[in-house]
Design a protein around this motif. Structure first.
Motif, PDB file in Angstrom:
ATOM      1  N   SER A 135       0.176  -5.487   9.877  1.00 54.10           N
ATOM      2  CA  SER A 135       1.583  -5.802  10.126  1.00 54.10           C
ATOM      3  C   SER A 135       2.405  -5.737   8.840  1.00 54.10           C
ATOM      4  O   SER A 135       3.573  -5.333   8.865  1.00 54.10           O
ATOM      5  CB  SER A 135       1.729  -7.170  10.793  1.00 54.10           C
ATOM      6  N   PHE A 136       1.812  -6.122   7.708  1.00 56.89           N
ATOM      7  CA  PHE A 136       2.491  -5.946   6.416  1.00 56.89           C
ATOM      8  C   PHE A 136       2.778  -4.473   6.180  1.00 56.89           C
ATOM      9  O   PHE A 136       3.893  -4.094   5.804  1.00 56.89           O
ATOM     10  CB  PHE A 136       1.622  -6.514   5.292  1.00 56.89           C
ATOM     11  N   TYR A 137       1.787  -3.626   6.460  1.00 61.59           N
ATOM     12  CA  TYR A 137       1.976  -2.183   6.299  1.00 61.59           C
ATOM     13  C   TYR A 137       3.028  -1.654   7.273  1.00 61.59           C
ATOM     14  O   TYR A 137       3.955  -0.929   6.872  1.00 61.59           O
ATOM     15  CB  TYR A 137       0.647  -1.449   6.509  1.00 61.59           C
ATOM     16  N   ASP A 138       2.914  -2.015   8.544  1.00 62.42           N
ATOM     17  CA  ASP A 138       3.820  -1.476   9.559  1.00 62.42           C
ATOM     18  C   ASP A 138       5.269  -1.888   9.319  1.00 62.42           C
ATOM     19  O   ASP A 138       6.199  -1.078   9.468  1.00 62.42           O
ATOM     20  CB  ASP A 138       3.399  -1.948  10.960  1.00 62.42           C
ATOM     21  N   LYS A 139       5.484  -3.150   8.946  1.00 63.11           N
ATOM     22  CA  LYS A 139       6.842  -3.664   8.817  1.00 63.11           C
ATOM     23  C   LYS A 139       7.514  -3.264   7.509  1.00 63.11           C
ATOM     24  O   LYS A 139       8.732  -3.050   7.473  1.00 63.11           O
ATOM     25  CB  LYS A 139       6.838  -5.197   8.932  1.00 63.11           C
ATOM     26  N   TYR A 140       6.722  -3.139   6.439  1.00 61.13           N
ATOM     27  CA  TYR A 140       7.345  -2.980   5.129  1.00 61.13           C
ATOM     28  C   TYR A 140       6.900  -1.726   4.370  1.00 61.13           C
ATOM     29  O   TYR A 140       7.748  -0.962   3.912  1.00 61.13           O
ATOM     30  CB  TYR A 140       7.084  -4.242   4.301  1.00 61.13           C
ATOM     31  N   VAL A 141       5.609  -1.501   4.224  1.00 67.61           N
ATOM     32  CA  VAL A 141       5.151  -0.362   3.423  1.00 67.61           C
ATOM     33  C   VAL A 141       5.520   0.957   4.095  1.00 67.61           C
ATOM     34  O   VAL A 141       6.085   1.852   3.458  1.00 67.61           O
ATOM     35  CB  VAL A 141       3.629  -0.442   3.170  1.00 67.61           C
ATOM     36  N   SER A 142       5.215   1.085   5.382  1.00 69.03           N
ATOM     37  CA  SER A 142       5.471   2.356   6.067  1.00 69.03           C
ATOM     38  C   SER A 142       6.960   2.636   6.205  1.00 69.03           C
ATOM     39  O   SER A 142       7.383   3.797   6.265  1.00 69.03           O
ATOM     40  CB  SER A 142       4.812   2.367   7.445  1.00 69.03           C
ATOM     41  N   THR A 143       7.785   1.580   6.241  1.00 68.11           N
ATOM     42  CA  THR A 143       9.234   1.757   6.381  1.00 68.11           C
ATOM     43  C   THR A 143       9.961   1.715   5.034  1.00 68.11           C
ATOM     44  O   THR A 143      11.188   1.825   4.995  1.00 68.11           O
ATOM     45  CB  THR A 143       9.826   0.661   7.288  1.00 68.11           C
ATOM     46  N   ARG A 144       9.215   1.503   3.973  1.00 67.94           N
ATOM     47  CA  ARG A 144       9.789   1.414   2.621  1.00 67.94           C
ATOM     48  C   ARG A 144      10.906   0.370   2.574  1.00 67.94           C
ATOM     49  O   ARG A 144      12.039   0.644   2.163  1.00 67.94           O
ATOM     50  CB  ARG A 144      10.281   2.778   2.154  1.00 67.94           C
ATOM     51  N   THR A 145      10.533  -0.849   2.945  1.00 71.41           N
ATOM     52  CA  THR A 145      11.485  -1.961   3.006  1.00 71.41           C
ATOM     53  C   THR A 145      11.044  -3.071   2.059  1.00 71.41           C
ATOM     54  O   THR A 145       9.976  -3.656   2.243  1.00 71.41           O
ATOM     55  CB  THR A 145      11.555  -2.531   4.432  1.00 71.41           C
ATOM     56  N   PRO A 146      11.830  -3.397   1.040  1.00 73.60           N
ATOM     57  CA  PRO A 146      11.440  -4.503   0.151  1.00 73.60           C
ATOM     58  C   PRO A 146      11.475  -5.837   0.877  1.00 73.60           C
ATOM     59  O   PRO A 146      12.320  -6.052   1.757  1.00 73.60           O
ATOM     60  CB  PRO A 146      12.467  -4.445  -0.979  1.00 73.60           C
ATOM     61  N   VAL A 147      10.545  -6.724   0.505  1.00 77.18           N
ATOM     62  CA  VAL A 147      10.490  -8.024   1.155  1.00 77.18           C
ATOM     63  C   VAL A 147       9.993  -9.067   0.171  1.00 77.18           C
ATOM     64  O   VAL A 147       9.149  -8.777  -0.681  1.00 77.18           O
ATOM     65  CB  VAL A 147       9.566  -7.988   2.405  1.00 77.18           C
ATOM     66  N   ILE A 148      10.526 -10.279   0.274  1.00 76.50           N
ATOM     67  CA  ILE A 148      10.097 -11.398  -0.557  1.00 76.50           C
ATOM     68  C   ILE A 148       9.089 -12.221   0.228  1.00 76.50           C
ATOM     69  O   ILE A 148       9.322 -12.565   1.394  1.00 76.50           O
ATOM     70  CB  ILE A 148      11.296 -12.294  -0.939  1.00 76.50           C
ATOM     71  N   LEU A 149       7.975 -12.557  -0.398  1.00 78.22           N
ATOM     72  CA  LEU A 149       6.905 -13.331   0.236  1.00 78.22           C
ATOM     73  C   LEU A 149       6.711 -14.612  -0.576  1.00 78.22           C
ATOM     74  O   LEU A 149       6.017 -14.629  -1.596  1.00 78.22           O
ATOM     75  CB  LEU A 149       5.618 -12.496   0.289  1.00 78.22           C
ATOM     76  N   ARG A 150       7.363 -15.684  -0.130  1.00 75.54           N
ATOM     77  CA  ARG A 150       7.370 -16.930  -0.883  1.00 75.54           C
ATOM     78  C   ARG A 150       5.981 -17.571  -0.891  1.00 75.54           C
ATOM     79  O   ARG A 150       5.330 -17.708   0.142  1.00 75.54           O
ATOM     80  CB  ARG A 150       8.368 -17.903  -0.262  1.00 75.54           C
ATOM     81  N   GLY A 151       5.523 -17.962  -2.084  1.00 77.19           N
ATOM     82  CA  GLY A 151       4.295 -18.738  -2.224  1.00 77.19           C
ATOM     83  C   GLY A 151       2.999 -17.956  -2.172  1.00 77.19           C
ATOM     84  O   GLY A 151       1.916 -18.549  -2.299  1.00 77.19           O
ATOM     85  N   LEU A 152       3.064 -16.634  -2.039  1.00 75.53           N
ATOM     86  CA  LEU A 152       1.838 -15.841  -1.874  1.00 75.53           C
ATOM     87  C   LEU A 152       0.910 -15.938  -3.075  1.00 75.53           C
ATOM     88  O   LEU A 152      -0.315 -15.892  -2.937  1.00 75.53           O
ATOM     89  CB  LEU A 152       2.211 -14.375  -1.614  1.00 75.53           C
ATOM     90  N   ALA A 153       1.462 -16.080  -4.293  1.00 72.92           N
ATOM     91  CA  ALA A 153       0.632 -16.067  -5.503  1.00 72.92           C
ATOM     92  C   ALA A 153       0.129 -17.446  -5.915  1.00 72.92           C
ATOM     93  O   ALA A 153      -0.573 -17.562  -6.928  1.00 72.92           O
ATOM     94  CB  ALA A 153       1.420 -15.449  -6.663  1.00 72.92           C
ATOM     95  N   LYS A 154       0.445 -18.462  -5.164  1.00 70.96           N
ATOM     96  CA  LYS A 154       0.060 -19.811  -5.584  1.00 70.96           C
ATOM     97  C   LYS A 154      -1.446 -20.055  -5.491  1.00 70.96           C
ATOM     98  O   LYS A 154      -1.949 -21.020  -6.074  1.00 70.96           O
ATOM     99  CB  LYS A 154       0.817 -20.852  -4.763  1.00 70.96           C
TER     100      LYS A 154
END
Length: 417
Positions: free
Chosen positions: A49-68
């Motif tokens: 779903s990360f690929y389908d929604k953002y990578v394949s559509t070339r859409t930047p997105v902010i993912l809060r807290g992912l690196a914690k």
């Protein structure tokens, strides 16, 4: 004469008055077309779903807290890095991108050990823009949203960004997909879709270069010189410690940091096409030491920062071969044709000649079958030759200084002894 001056003054005044309100203002205040960038909850995303929604559509997105969850989020203090990684060598730049000043570190021009950098970066004009040294991988993780399918196998390199605040980039784009994760501090981002390339006033780049930058000064947008820039919509976001953002390849952006910050960036591929079947389940993050990464920097010697993905050259070589030869030919004949393609790229022709003719990575004769079946290390050497960047070399000053610069340095050294 007085009448001519009056007419000129009136015309100038009318032109100035007709300029958009944002003329002369910094990026972000230059027009009213900015909107908040898209955000998503990474916990709801599978790799697919990360690929389908953002990578394949070339859409930047902010993912809060992912690196914690990264060990580095808690571990990477100045003291910890100096104690555990102090002897590793990192690459330096000035805080303002494209600034001609190149910092001199303990190791040389544009190079310092971590230990020395950390004693100076809060007071000097220093910015660590480097590949992540391999020994530091144990403190990082490949996030669960990337840990499946071709996303997991497409990592090209890991980059590291450290400054004490006040760093600012120009408006630019990069060749790779990237997941940029902030481990300390905050950064302000502005994004511009590359569909507005005709209005961005991109600087002339080497033919085929997938990166690039805008001639517009983000500190003071000039609508007299760059009138179409006013028409471009943009998005914005402030990224805080623990947040990650996905940035598509060739997507224009500008970054500013206001306080001490550490960031790492996962660079993966230059395409948006990845096979993600069987990846529609929530995965787990994995320690970066266990992840295949094409270009790894051990912490000393030559870096490979910004290198082409090695296999990207295979289809190009095959296309050049099929356009010029009907059957197997000598590597000398093939290089003669290739030379016409790369002859104007700085540094590359002699390096490519060395790889193909002296090291004979493909042998003495070539064909489509030979290129198709060539080992990975052969394509890595081709990519290294084509991607040569003096900034990646520990002896960078020898490439940076022209004859007059060498003469001046020698004269200064003799007089100073």
């Amino acid at each position: 004469m007085e009448m001519e001056l009056l007419i000129t003054f009136l015309l100038f005044t009318c032109c100035v008055l007709a300029l958009p309100d944002g003329h002369g203002k910094p990026l972000g205040e230059h027009n009213d077309l900015g909107t908040p960038n898209l955000e998503d909850d990474f916990r709801s995303l599978t790799p697919k779903s990360f690929y389908d929604k953002y990578v394949s559509t070339r859409t930047p997105v902010i993912l809060r807290g992912l690196a914690k969850t990264f060990p580095a989020f808690d571990l990477w203090t100045d003291d910890y890095i100096a104690k555990n990684y102090g002897d590793l060598i990192v690459r330096l730049e000035a805080k303002a991108e494209k600034e001609t000043h190149i910092p001199v570190g303990e190791v040389g021009m544009g190079r310092s050990t971590f230990k020395e950098f950390l004693t100076r970066y809060k007071t000097d004009n220093l910015y660590c823009v480097s590949e992540v040294p391999g020994p530091m991988y144990k403190d990082l993780e490949l996030p669960q949203i990337m840990n499946c399918g071709e996303l997991a196998g497409s990592l090209a390199e890991m980059n590291l960004w450290i400054n004490s605040g006040g760093a600012k980039s120009i408006i630019h784009k990069d060749a790779h997909n990237q997941l940029n994760c902030l481990l300390a501090g905050s950064k302000d981002w502005i994004f511009i879709n590359n569909s507005y390339n005709d209005w961005i006033y991109q600087a002339e780049e080497i033919d085929g270069d997938q990166g690039g930058f805008s001639l517009v000064n983000p500190e003071e947008v000039n609508y007299i010189t760059f009138p179409d820039f006013v028409k471009i919509p943009w998005t914005y976001a402030t990224v805080h410690a623990g947040d990650c953002l996905y940035l598509p390849p060739r997507y224009y952006h500008r970054v500013k940091s206001t306080d001490r910050n550490f960031a790492v960036s996962f660079l993966f591929g230059t395409s948006s096409l990845f096979d993600m079947k069987n990846c529609d389940v929530k995965g787990k993050s994995v320690n970066l030491e266990n992840v295949p990464i094409q270009w790894k920097y051990p912490g000393h010697g030559v870096m490979s920062m910004g290198n082409d993905p090695s296999l990207s050259w295979k289809p190009q070589f095959i296309d050049i071969f099929q356009s010029n030869f009907e059957k197997e030919t000598t590597i000398q004949n093939f290089y003669s044709v290739l030379h016409d393609v790369i002859k104007d790229v700085p540094f590359v022709p002699p390096l490519m000649q060395k790889v193909l003719l002296e090291e004979s990575v493909f042998g003495t004769k070539v064909s489509v079958d030979i290129f198709e079946n060539a080992p990975k290390n052969a394509w890595e050497k081709v990519a290294m030759a084509n991607s040569f960047d003096p900034y990646n070399h520990p002896d960078m000053e020898y490439y940076h200084l022209d004859a007059d610069g060498v003469r001046e340095a020698v004269t200064y050294a003799v007089e100073d002894k």
